[in-house]
Design a protein around this motif. Structure first.
Motif, PDB file in Angstrom:
ATOM      1  N   ARG A  26      11.657 -15.052  -3.042  1.00 12.14           N
ATOM      2  CA  ARG A  26      11.677 -15.942  -1.881  1.00 12.14           C
ATOM      3  C   ARG A  26      11.238 -15.214  -0.617  1.00 12.14           C
ATOM      4  O   ARG A  26      10.433 -15.718   0.168  1.00 12.14           O
ATOM      5  CB  ARG A  26      13.077 -16.535  -1.704  1.00 12.14           C
ATOM      6  N   ARG A  34       3.507 -18.477   0.941  1.00  9.12           N
ATOM      7  CA  ARG A  34       3.341 -19.155  -0.343  1.00  9.12           C
ATOM      8  C   ARG A  34       4.628 -19.855  -0.753  1.00  9.12           C
ATOM      9  O   ARG A  34       5.716 -19.511  -0.288  1.00  9.12           O
ATOM     10  CB  ARG A  34       2.960 -18.143  -1.433  1.00  9.12           C
ATOM     11  N   ASP A  35       4.489 -20.817  -1.641  1.00 14.33           N
ATOM     12  CA  ASP A  35       5.651 -21.477  -2.226  1.00 14.33           C
ATOM     13  C   ASP A  35       6.333 -20.508  -3.194  1.00 14.33           C
ATOM     14  O   ASP A  35       5.673 -19.954  -4.087  1.00 14.33           O
ATOM     15  CB  ASP A  35       5.201 -22.737  -2.961  1.00 14.33           C
TER      16      ASP A  35
END
Length: 278
Positions: A26, A34-35
């Motif tokens: 994360r 970015r995701d």
């Protein structure tokens, strides 16, 4: 799309580079913009990032030089139907992918017409195979890796393993007659484990696919792959048609083998004969 061995190797390389910097998925995803879910799937090999996306990740992590080039090379063709490795860096990447697949496998079938399968080899037998012309440090590293691979058969949740071994492998002296005798004793011992089935390919069985060369079929929750290796190169196959062909080859080889009970008796008779000769 099913995970490919090369895609898994790329994902492992990206994950290792991130973890070396102590970054969470994360946290690093936020840094990249970015995701986190996409980054996670890249690292597991469930999705294949584009080479320029891989370059962005490596640059952000400060990876450069030869390591940068090797990881970028993995990104090209990561979703292809096969993975051929011919250079030393590629062979190292394939070995890492093979170890990863073995560790996650539920079933492994290895057809080995000329040598005892790698996962069943004793330390001295391994040295007898690998010892020619290698520097001491390199030999120690390779032996250590081969020894470590055996954990998949003897660990807490051992993989189901079927080994189909050519009859000639039982008499081919590797290292010395004593090394071979110890190797045969090891086969008898490990063959008693409930997760291991050993079958000897009869030398009088005529042609069968084992005579085309050794191969390994690796099955696990993330998919199925075939691995083939020779002196210079390695090859991974994972397409459904290829897997089906090698499953058929395994069944053809099986018809040329002795039962596990008769295989164990043959090995025991050879050990007895060799001990009396010593």
């Amino acid at each position: 799309m099913a995970r490919t061995p090369r895609g898994r190797a790329l994902g492992n390389a990206l994950r290792e580079a991130r973890q070396e910097h102590g970054l969470t998925v994360r946290g690093f995803a936020t840094q990249l913009g970015r995701d986190p879910g996409v980054l996670s799937r890249w690292e597991t090999g469930d999705r294949i990032p584009k080479p320029e996306q891989v370059a962005q990740i490596l640059t952000a992590l400060g990876v450069n030089g030869q390591r940068f080039e090797e990881v970028i090379d993995l990104a090209y063709g990561a979703s292809d139907s096969s993975w051929v490795a011919t250079t030393l860096p590629e062979n190292r990447q394939q070995l890492a992918a093979l170890l990863d697949l073995e560790q996650g496998a539920t079933n492994i079938t290895e057809v080995s017409p000329l040598l005892v399968p790698g996962l069943l080899q004793t330390t001295d037998y391994i040295r007898g195979i690998m010892g020619s012309g290698l520097p001491a440090g390199e030999l120690a590293t390779r032996v250590s890796i081969r020894i470590g691979r055996r954990e998949v058969l003897t660990g807490h949740k051992p993989t189901q393993f079927t080994g189909m071994i050519g009859q000639s492998a039982l008499t081919q002296v590797i290292g010395s007659p004593d090394v071979l005798t110890d190797q045969l004793r090891h086969l008898l011992e490990i063959g008693r484990r409930p997760n291991i089935e050993l079958r000897i390919i009869r030398s009088d069985s005529g042609w069968n696919p084992a005579l085309d060369g050794p191969f390994m079929l690796i099955e696990g929750p993330s998919g199925v792959a075939v691995h083939l290796e020779n002196r210079k190169s390695g090859l991974f196959l994972h397409e459904e048609a290829d897997i089906r062909m090698y499953r058929q080859a395994i069944e053809m080889v099986r018809t040329a083998t002795l039962s596990p009970e008769d295989s164990a008796k043959l090995i025991a008779d050879l050990v007895d004969r060799m001990e009396r000769k010593a």
